[in-house]
Design an enzyme around this catalytic site. Structure first.
Site, mmCIF file in Angstrom:
data_model
loop_
_atom_site.group_PDB
_atom_site.id
_atom_site.type_symbol
_atom_site.label_atom_id
_atom_site.label_comp_id
_atom_site.label_asym_id
_atom_site.label_seq_id
_atom_site.Cartn_x
_atom_site.Cartn_y
_atom_site.Cartn_z
ATOM 1 N N GLU A 477 0.793 -1.234 0.000
ATOM 2 C CA GLU A 477 0.000 0.000 0.000
ATOM 3 C C GLU A 477 0.831 1.293 0.000
ATOM 4 O O GLU A 477 0.471 2.265 0.668
ATOM 5 C CB GLU A 477 -0.968 -0.014 1.196
ATOM 6 N N GLU A 601 -6.926 -10.118 -1.529
ATOM 7 C CA GLU A 601 -7.792 -9.790 -0.389
ATOM 8 C C GLU A 601 -9.214 -9.533 -0.890
ATOM 9 O O GLU A 601 -9.736 -8.436 -0.815
ATOM 10 C CB GLU A 601 -7.253 -8.573 0.372
#
Length: 680
Positions: A477, A601
């Site tokens: 991220e 995810e």
């Protein structure tokens, strides 16, 4: 003279014939008299759910036979005399004979049926003696040795309607709670009541508990049904949970079993759930019912049956297509739900156990630094390290992860080495003190290398580490490191001049260094190219070009980043899941760059209960499988959680299961989509 003698002999023989004729005639008449019909047995023992046929000796063709039970809730009987055990207790079956001609009826007798609730190990629970079987020798002829066939154990079936007044298998769950019989049952005069529920203990709740370890077995699947009621004036929510005592005298965090049910005050509502017991219940196991309010609650007609669970279709299908199909687990979820997880998945991503917070503090929830004045035994000290003290990394839980994953047959996606979130602040500060200023980039280089090197060495020096850890999210991220409104501590160290998110570079040097350190460390174990290295991020379809720039920068000298992990936290309203949507276009962009792609995810929220989730999952999976079949290098799909009840986005009910072993339409839709697209 002769004639007279003959006459006398004949007369004498006639007398004898008449005498013996009367005798034999009487005997013949006695032997041929019809015996009265009678019961073969007057008492039988059966278990709940089992059958027994009442047998009558010397039945008469001119008669019919009737059967009646005095307690239908304990044992029923059919017109043909087939008895079925329903609940624990004793019932009496009356058998009568009726003559078809004269219509007279007589009572044959009463069969006492004792119905038991628990199945003993290796007991087939039959009244009959197993039929001997004759073994054959090598020539195919019968031996004189006979063997008795081993009976097949009967599946467990338990039933409690409290009609016998016995509540010894139940306990009060929660401080001050009282349990007792109440005269307001679902369909009779008795049920179980939990009162004084004034101290609801947060997540643990309070109510009535069932001592499940007394009857259930570890590692088994059970169907659980019951009726529940609350005397709350409005509506209430009742949840079934399980809890296991730990070795320290306390309890594990409770696990929800199935979905909660909404109940109207004073009305009985049925709960039907599937429950898988943990692999070990040696310390005990309690199933307990908890109401959201503090009102009195009631339980009746509890039934527990052994269940089959899930087959391997889901895992087999997606393993064939993508190679890896997995879910996010905490260690306790993985450890305690073996039957569920191993039926569905061949890969696991730990939710917190492999993040920097856990290794650096021993807890994902944060904690103080464990700093040593001397280098811990066995640790790697890189030349770049500038500090005079050394963080001691906590690998205890992670070692359990590796051993359990190996035992269960899982591969592990390691998540994550470098991340601005869930990394303790002290890791970036002078003297490892979160109250001091940030260190220089040179000091941070050494700390990053120290951390990555020792994590990698621990993984692959640990027994079975090489067997299970097949890929690593090196950096996570980067393009969302301002999401909390604050500058990333990584960027604060390496780019102190960066003032806002718009100033952020797409070619961060510490990201490239992280990949270089990890790749070189793998070389020491001959794992370069075998253990795949990923950059992982969410909303990749919004920063696709920037991710491409980053990965190409990382690989500018040599290919050390294999590809991108697409987190895919989605919603039924955004983004479009089909072949013309943003996700598909992003996958095509990554594929053109030669990136390996993993869906890392995956979950799909439906906060408004629109009913669109199943179709969204279908369109998404059909697109992914179609891409894979067309040659796109998609090598894994990971769902972020086991079921809605333990999802981090549980309010949106984002997963394929509402609770463990409770598949939603979305589960069947992703299977249908995969099979349809793969068959094209």
């Amino acid at each position: 003279m002769l004639c007279n003698c003959v006459k006398k002999c004949i007369a004498y023989l006639l007398v004898l014939a008449m005498t013996f004729g009367c005798f034999f005639g009487a005997e013949t008449k006695y032997a041929g008299a019809a015996a009265k019909a009678k019961l073969a047995k007057k008492k039988v023992n059966i278990y709940i759910g089992k059958k027994h046929t009442i047998k009558i000796k010397d039945k008469k063709a001119k008669c019919t036979y009737t059967f009646s039970t005095n307690k239908k809730k304990i044992a029923t009987v059919s017109k043909k005399g087939v008895v079925v055990g329903k609940r624990k207790g004793t019932a009496k079956i009356t058998v009568k004979e009726k003559n078809k001609k004269n219509k007279k009826t007589r009572k044959l007798g009463v069969v006492t049926v004792v119905v038991k609730k628990k199945v003993a190990d290796n007991n087939n629970l039959t009244d009959e003696t197993p039929t001997p079987t004759v073994s054959a020798n090598n020539n195919g002829t019968a031996d004189n040795v006979t063997t008795v066939a081993t009976p097949t154990p009967t599946p467990l079936y338990l039933s409690y309607d409290f009609s016998d007044g016995n509540i010894s298998d139940f306990v009060a769950q929660g401080e001050g709670v009282r349990i007792e019989l109440a005269p307001t049952g679902y369909d009779d005069e008795n049920c179980l009541k939990a009162s004084n529920r004034i101290n609801r203990n947060g997540w643990f709740g309070c109510g009535m508990g069932y001592n499940a370890a007394k009857s259930l077995q570890a590692g088994k699947i059970y169907d659980v049904s019951c009726y529940v009621k609350s005397n709350n004036s409005g509506t209430d929510t009742i949840t079934l949970r399980s809890i296991v005592p730990n070795n320290r005298g306390g309890f594990s965090f409770p696990t929800q079993v199935g979905e909660s049910v909404k109940v109207k005050g004073g009305e009985w509502t049925k709960i039907d759930v599937v429950f898988a017991t943990p692999d070990s219940i040696k310390n005990g196991l309690v199933l307990y019912w908890d109401a959201e309010s503090t009102s009195d609650m009631f339980l009746d007609n509890l039934e527990i049956r052994e269940s089959k669970g899930l087959d391997s279709t889901f895992k087999d299908t997606f393993s064939e297509i993508f190679g890896y199909v997995g879910a996010c687990n905490t260690y306790s979820q993985m450890r305690d739900n073996k039957t569920f997880t191993t039926s569905l998945y061949n890969s696991v991503t730990m939710e917190n156990e492999t993040k920097p917070n856990t290794f650096l503090t021993g807890s994902n929830f944060g904690g103080g630094a464990n700093i040593s004045d001397t280098l811990p035994d066995g640790y790697i000290l890189p030349d770049s390290y500038r500090d005079s003290t050394y963080p001691v990394l906590n690998f205890k839980t992670f070692d359990d992860v590796i051993s359990t994953a190996y035992e269960y047959g899982f591969k592990v996606r390691f998540h994550v080495l470098v991340w601005h979130s869930q990394t303790p602040e002290f890791f970036f500060r002078n003297n490892y003190d979160e109250n001091r200023g940030y260190v220089s980039p040179e000091v941070m280089d050494g700390r990053m290398e120290y951390y990555i090197q020792n994590v990698i060495h621990h993984i692959y020096n640990t027994p079975h580490g090489k067997d299970v850890v097949y890929c690593i999210d090196v950096v996570n991220e980067y393009f969302h490191n301002y999401d909390q409104g604050n500058k990333s501590p990584w960027n604060a160290v390496y780019y102190p001049e960066e003032k806002t998110e718009s100033d952020r570079t797409d070619t961060p040097e510490y990201v490239k260094k992280a990949f270089e350190i990890t790749y070189d460390a793998l070389g020491e174990f001959d794992l370069q190219g075998k253990v795949k290295l990923f950059y992982n991020d969410y909303n990749t379809y919004e920063v696709c070009n920037r991710i491409i720039t980053l990965i190409n920068y990382v690989n500018s000298d040599r290919k050390i980043c294999d590809g991108v992990g697409m987190q895919s936290h989605l919603d039924v309203k955004y983004p479009t899941p089909g072949p013309d949507g943003k996700i598909a276009m992003t996958i095509d962009d990554f594929a053109r760059e030669g990136f390996e792609i993993q869906i890392t995810e995956l979950d799909v929220t439906d906060y408004n209960n629109s009913g669109m989730q199943a179709q969204y999952y279908y369109d998404l999976m059909h697109m992914l499988v179609s891409k894979k079949k067309a040659g796109v290098n998609i090598t894994g799909v990971t769902f972020w959680g086991l079921c809605d009840t333990n999802s981090w986005r549980r309010d949106g009910k984002p997963l394929l299961f509402s609770a463990l072993f409770c598949p939603k339409d979305s589960y069947y839709k992703v299977l249908d989509a995969a099979k349809a697209a793969w068959a094209q």
